[in-house]
Design an enzyme around this catalytic site. Structure first.
Site: not given
Length: 291
Positions: A209, A211
């Protein structure tokens, strides 16, 4: 030195390797307490592999509650000479999109609630962490990643946060300004302890991802992370299978000095060393303490 034994720390998804033979789950005791789980020992071709589920099978241990000292200690007791840490992480860099593998070469340790050294009062030692990753191990992993057709990036700084919560947006932006490329919760103090145990260590950070800093992506969501993690798991297995032949023929001892990290690290004079502390260090520091 003895032959190469490859230790792999990561999730249960990577243990189902095609061609892994002589499999045996073994319970190994440590004077530093209970490790995360039993370890899976096996062979891949002529190479010996030892797998340790970092969070335990079923992912039941939080990053803060992992007994990192016991984990590294049991790997040392099993003769492990090289550790590949396979870890999920968030990206702090626009170019490191989910699905990318990063061979990090530096760490920033922001953890606060973990035992970070095998050496305590009664036996003090200071090892160098200037170059916390074994570069020759990362070199071999880079070659294996290329052979496996994996998008693998060499170099980057891993910010180790305490967790288990994900970052605030302010924290995420701060870490980006510090020049960090990825963020995770598990590689510290793991890398420090591996160095103290004189084991080569390298991280394969698997981006799941962005973040929470990225304006065009949703905030970190566990279900989304798991979906990418499952995809990364298959690539991680391919990477390990490709890497084993490269690792099994590495020159030893490590020319970077990983296998002799304690040569000039012990500072407590022999007559002031605590016998009880020394007894716990029989595997980790036995090479230098027996001299």
């Amino acid at each position: 030195m003895s032959k190469t034994v490859i230790g792999i720390i990561g999730g249960s998804g990577i243990y189902d390797l095609e061609g892994l033979e002589n499999q045996e789950w073994r319970k190994v005791s440590s004077p530093f307490g209970e490790p995360s789980d039993e370890v899976l020992c096996g062979t891949l071709g002529d190479a010996e592999l030892v797998f340790l589920p970092r969070h335990g099978r079923g992912h039941k241990i939080t990053p803060s509650e992992i007994n990192y000292r016991a984990n590294i200690d049991v790997l040392k007791r099993l003769g492990v000479t090289e550790i590949i840490s396979v870890s999920a992480c968030g990206s702090l860099d626009e170019e490191l999109e989910p699905g990318t593998f990063v061979l990090v070469d530096q760490f920033v340790d922001r953890t606060v609630a973990r035992e970070k050294s095998f050496f305590t009062s009664g036996m003090v030692a200071h090892v160098s962490m200037a170059d916390p990753v074994c570069l020759r191990l990362s070199d071999r992993l880079a070659l294996a990643g290329e052979a496996a057709g994996i998008n693998i990036v060499r170099g980057g700084t891993y910010l180790a946060m305490e967790g288990p919560q994900f970052s605030s947006r302010a924290e995420s932006e701060m870490y980006r300004k510090w020049g960090c490329q990825v963020i995770g919760m598990t590689n510290m103090p793991e890398a420090k302890l591996a160095r103290e145990a004189e084991i080569c260590y390298a991280t394969v950070a698997m981006v799941t991802d962005y973040d929470c800093w990225h304006p065009d992506h949703d905030n970190v969501d566990v279900s989304a992370v798991i979906a990418v993690l499952m995809e990364n798991s298959a690539k991680a297995k391919s990477l390990i299978v490709e890497a084993v032949p490269y690792l099994d023929i590495m020159k030893r001892p490590c020319p970077q000095g990983c296998h002799h990290a304690l040569d000039n690290a012990l500072i407590t004079s022999p007559d002031a060393r605590d016998p009880k502390v020394l007894a716990k260090l029989d595997a980790v520091a036995g090479r230098v303490l027996s001299n």
